[in-house]
Enzyme design. Sequence first.
Site, PDB file in Angstrom:
ATOM      1  N   ARG A  15      -4.034   4.387  -2.924  1.00  0.00           N
ATOM      2  CA  ARG A  15      -3.891   3.645  -1.669  1.00  0.00           C
ATOM      3  C   ARG A  15      -5.110   3.894  -0.771  1.00  0.00           C
ATOM      4  O   ARG A  15      -5.586   2.991  -0.094  1.00  0.00           O
ATOM      5  CB  ARG A  15      -2.602   4.059  -0.933  1.00  0.00           C
ATOM      6  CG  ARG A  15      -1.316   3.805  -1.701  1.00  0.00           C
ATOM      7  CD  ARG A  15      -0.876   2.372  -1.743  1.00  0.00           C
ATOM      8  NE  ARG A  15      -0.614   1.814  -0.437  1.00  0.00           N
ATOM      9  CZ  ARG A  15      -0.163   0.571  -0.244  1.00  0.00           C
ATOM     10  NH1 ARG A  15       0.068  -0.236  -1.284  1.00  0.00           N
ATOM     11  NH2 ARG A  15       0.052   0.104   0.963  1.00  0.00           N
TER      12      ARG A  15
ATOM     13  N   GLU B 283       6.865  -0.726 -11.614  1.00  0.00           N
ATOM     14  CA  GLU B 283       5.792  -1.704 -11.831  1.00  0.00           C
ATOM     15  C   GLU B 283       5.093  -1.489 -13.176  1.00  0.00           C
ATOM     16  O   GLU B 283       4.778  -2.452 -13.895  1.00  0.00           O
ATOM     17  CB  GLU B 283       4.801  -1.641 -10.673  1.00  0.00           C
ATOM     18  CG  GLU B 283       5.405  -2.151  -9.369  1.00  0.00           C
ATOM     19  CD  GLU B 283       4.549  -1.927  -8.126  1.00  0.00           C
ATOM     20  OE1 GLU B 283       4.999  -2.305  -7.037  1.00  0.00           O
ATOM     21  OE2 GLU B 283       3.427  -1.372  -8.238  1.00  0.00           O
TER      22      GLU B 283
ATOM     23  N   HIS C  97      -4.141  -4.359  -5.825  1.00  0.00           N
ATOM     24  CA  HIS C  97      -2.783  -3.908  -5.541  1.00  0.00           C
ATOM     25  C   HIS C  97      -2.649  -2.480  -6.035  1.00  0.00           C
ATOM     26  O   HIS C  97      -3.157  -2.155  -7.109  1.00  0.00           O
ATOM     27  CB  HIS C  97      -1.746  -4.774  -6.270  1.00  0.00           C
ATOM     28  CG  HIS C  97      -0.383  -4.132  -6.293  1.00  0.00           C
ATOM     29  ND1 HIS C  97       0.507  -4.269  -5.260  1.00  0.00           N
ATOM     30  CD2 HIS C  97       0.203  -3.283  -7.194  1.00  0.00           C
ATOM     31  CE1 HIS C  97       1.592  -3.545  -5.537  1.00  0.00           C
ATOM     32  NE2 HIS C  97       1.430  -2.943  -6.708  1.00  0.00           N
TER      33      HIS C  97
ATOM     34  N   LYS D 125      -7.050  -8.134  -8.457  1.00  0.00           N
ATOM     35  CA  LYS D 125      -6.498  -9.452  -8.146  1.00  0.00           C
ATOM     36  C   LYS D 125      -7.482 -10.586  -8.460  1.00  0.00           C
ATOM     37  O   LYS D 125      -8.686 -10.350  -8.663  1.00  0.00           O
ATOM     38  CB  LYS D 125      -6.094  -9.480  -6.670  1.00  0.00           C
ATOM     39  CG  LYS D 125      -4.902  -8.569  -6.343  1.00  0.00           C
ATOM     40  CD  LYS D 125      -4.490  -8.733  -4.883  1.00  0.00           C
ATOM     41  CE  LYS D 125      -3.260  -7.912  -4.547  1.00  0.00           C
ATOM     42  NZ  LYS D 125      -2.880  -8.092  -3.113  1.00  0.00           N
TER      43      LYS D 125
ATOM     44  N   TYR E 153       6.440  -9.700  -6.597  1.00  0.00           N
ATOM     45  CA  TYR E 153       6.374  -9.662  -5.132  1.00  0.00           C
ATOM     46  C   TYR E 153       7.716 -10.053  -4.492  1.00  0.00           C
ATOM     47  O   TYR E 153       7.748 -10.453  -3.331  1.00  0.00           O
ATOM     48  CB  TYR E 153       5.240 -10.558  -4.634  1.00  0.00           C
ATOM     49  CG  TYR E 153       3.882  -9.882  -4.679  1.00  0.00           C
ATOM     50  CD1 TYR E 153       3.640  -8.707  -3.957  1.00  0.00           C
ATOM     51  CD2 TYR E 153       2.829 -10.408  -5.416  1.00  0.00           C
ATOM     52  CE1 TYR E 153       2.399  -8.075  -3.991  1.00  0.00           C
ATOM     53  CE2 TYR E 153       1.578  -9.782  -5.455  1.00  0.00           C
ATOM     54  CZ  TYR E 153       1.382  -8.618  -4.733  1.00  0.00           C
ATOM     55  OH  TYR E 153       0.157  -7.987  -4.755  1.00  0.00           O
TER      56      TYR E 153
ATOM     57  N   PHE F  13       4.072 -15.710   4.055  1.00  0.00           N
ATOM     58  CA  PHE F  13       2.925 -15.812   3.151  1.00  0.00           C
ATOM     59  C   PHE F  13       3.313 -15.797   1.673  1.00  0.00           C
ATOM     60  O   PHE F  13       2.448 -15.841   0.801  1.00  0.00           O
ATOM     61  CB  PHE F  13       1.911 -14.683   3.441  1.00  0.00           C
ATOM     62  CG  PHE F  13       2.479 -13.284   3.331  1.00  0.00           C
ATOM     63  CD1 PHE F  13       2.607 -12.651   2.100  1.00  0.00           C
ATOM     64  CD2 PHE F  13       2.863 -12.590   4.467  1.00  0.00           C
ATOM     65  CE1 PHE F  13       3.124 -11.373   1.990  1.00  0.00           C
ATOM     66  CE2 PHE F  13       3.391 -11.302   4.379  1.00  0.00           C
ATOM     67  CZ  PHE F  13       3.511 -10.692   3.127  1.00  0.00           C
TER      68      PHE F  13
ATOM     69  N   THR G 231      -4.559  -3.032   3.965  1.00  0.00           N
ATOM     70  CA  THR G 231      -4.238  -4.372   3.452  1.00  0.00           C
ATOM     71  C   THR G 231      -5.204  -5.421   3.988  1.00  0.00           C
ATOM     72  O   THR G 231      -5.714  -6.259   3.238  1.00  0.00           O
ATOM     73  CB  THR G 231      -2.786  -4.751   3.858  1.00  0.00           C
ATOM     74  OG1 THR G 231      -1.899  -3.703   3.463  1.00  0.00           O
ATOM     75  CG2 THR G 231      -2.370  -6.059   3.227  1.00  0.00           C
TER      76      THR G 231
ATOM     77  N   ASN H 103      -7.212  -9.868  -1.255  1.00  0.00           N
ATOM     78  CA  ASN H 103      -7.710  -8.538  -0.924  1.00  0.00           C
ATOM     79  C   ASN H 103      -7.958  -7.643  -2.142  1.00  0.00           C
ATOM     80  O   ASN H 103      -7.908  -6.417  -2.056  1.00  0.00           O
ATOM     81  CB  ASN H 103      -6.805  -7.862   0.111  1.00  0.00           C
ATOM     82  CG  ASN H 103      -5.389  -7.695  -0.396  1.00  0.00           C
ATOM     83  OD1 ASN H 103      -5.082  -8.042  -1.526  1.00  0.00           O
ATOM     84  ND2 ASN H 103      -4.525  -7.152   0.452  1.00  0.00           N
TER      85      ASN H 103
ATOM     86  N   ARG I 200     -11.201  -2.625  -0.670  1.00  0.00           N
ATOM     87  CA  ARG I 200     -10.985  -3.799   0.178  1.00  0.00           C
ATOM     88  C   ARG I 200     -12.115  -4.002   1.177  1.00  0.00           C
ATOM     89  O   ARG I 200     -12.482  -5.137   1.480  1.00  0.00           O
ATOM     90  CB  ARG I 200      -9.607  -3.694   0.841  1.00  0.00           C
ATOM     91  CG  ARG I 200      -8.496  -4.001  -0.175  1.00  0.00           C
ATOM     92  CD  ARG I 200      -7.150  -3.588   0.295  1.00  0.00           C
ATOM     93  NE  ARG I 200      -6.070  -4.162  -0.516  1.00  0.00           N
ATOM     94  CZ  ARG I 200      -4.805  -3.814  -0.390  1.00  0.00           C
ATOM     95  NH1 ARG I 200      -4.449  -2.885   0.482  1.00  0.00           N
ATOM     96  NH2 ARG I 200      -3.885  -4.382  -1.154  1.00  0.00           N
TER      97      ARG I 200
HETATM   98  N1  UDP Z   1      -0.328 -10.403   2.257  1.00  0.00           N
HETATM   99  C1  UDP Z   1      -0.708 -11.605   2.836  1.00  0.00           C
HETATM  100  N2  UDP Z   1      -0.577 -11.767   4.198  1.00  0.00           N
HETATM  101  C2  UDP Z   1      -0.093 -10.781   5.000  1.00  0.00           C
HETATM  102  C3  UDP Z   1       0.297  -9.548   4.413  1.00  0.00           C
HETATM  103  C4  UDP Z   1       0.168  -9.399   3.041  1.00  0.00           C
HETATM  104  O1  UDP Z   1      -1.136 -12.521   2.138  1.00  0.00           O
HETATM  105  O2  UDP Z   1       0.001 -10.981   6.214  1.00  0.00           O
HETATM  106  C5  UDP Z   1      -0.470 -10.220   0.797  1.00  0.00           C
HETATM  107  C6  UDP Z   1      -1.682  -9.343   0.447  1.00  0.00           C
HETATM  108  O3  UDP Z   1      -2.276  -9.829  -0.752  1.00  0.00           O
HETATM  109  C7  UDP Z   1      -1.022  -7.985   0.243  1.00  0.00           C
HETATM  110  C8  UDP Z   1       0.295  -8.398  -0.410  1.00  0.00           C
HETATM  111  O4  UDP Z   1       0.673  -9.580   0.284  1.00  0.00           O
HETATM  112  O5  UDP Z   1      -1.820  -7.136  -0.556  1.00  0.00           O
HETATM  113  C9  UDP Z   1       1.394  -7.375  -0.309  1.00  0.00           C
HETATM  114  O6  UDP Z   1       1.541  -6.991   1.031  1.00  0.00           O
HETATM  115  P1  UDP Z   1       1.821  -5.472   1.416  1.00  0.00           P
HETATM  116  O7  UDP Z   1       2.202  -5.449   2.856  1.00  0.00           O
HETATM  117  O8  UDP Z   1       2.773  -4.872   0.434  1.00  0.00           O
HETATM  118  O9  UDP Z   1       0.366  -4.798   1.315  1.00  0.00           O
HETATM  119  P2  UDP Z   1      -0.340  -3.833   0.245  1.00  0.00           P
HETATM  120  O10 UDP Z   1       0.693  -2.848  -0.213  1.00  0.00           O
HETATM  121  O11 UDP Z   1      -0.850  -4.705  -0.874  1.00  0.00           O
HETATM  122  O12 UDP Z   1      -1.462  -3.195   1.012  1.00  0.00           O
END
Ligand code: UDP
Length: 140
Positions: A87, A128, A117, A11, A51, A59, A93, A114, A104
């Site tokens: 993952r 994707e 992805h 990212k 997204y 957010f 996250t 973070n 992370r």
């Molecule tokens: N995100 C954010 N605020 C939040 C939760 C998620 O800005 O409270 C952003 C963050 O960059 C995250 C992305 O949205 O990686 C996608 O969220 P997801 O819950 O799918 O998490 P991931 O799969 O990336 O761990």
Amino acid sequence: MALERTFSIIKPDATRRNLTGAVNALIEKAGLRIVAQKRIQLTRAQAETFYGVHKERPFFGELVDFMISEPIVVQVLEGENAVAKYREVMGATNPANAAEGTIRKEFALSVGENSAHGSDSLENAQIEIAQFFSGNEIVG
Ligand code: UDP
């Protein structure tokens, strides 16, 4: 164990700080192979589509602004159980909850910025990957 492919993004917070190689080192150390990679500038429309599942979340606007703020690196990673393994390599996250040694934990600035992805299922990985790569760009 199944050989899988997953989709990854390094990212903008990480590309901005010149951390592409450092992130890739953690990916490769975990036994995942980078079988496709390119640096691109996402358009707003691409980021909103990517997204889309989060479009009702508070957010969403900030997330889209962040994802187009700098170039990103998109990747296809291959390996045994690649989806779940990546993952794990990424960590939670929210970096405050991420395990030691994860991308992370090492590099993320906040829950939004973070650093990485990774697809959350094999089905989403295929969707994707197809958004960013044509078949002949992936060399396993
Ligand atoms: N995100 C954010 N605020 C939040 C939760 C998620 O800005 O409270 C952003 C963050 O960059 C995250 C992305 O949205 O990686 C996608 O969220 P997801 O819950 O799918 O998490 P991931 O799969 O990336 O761990």
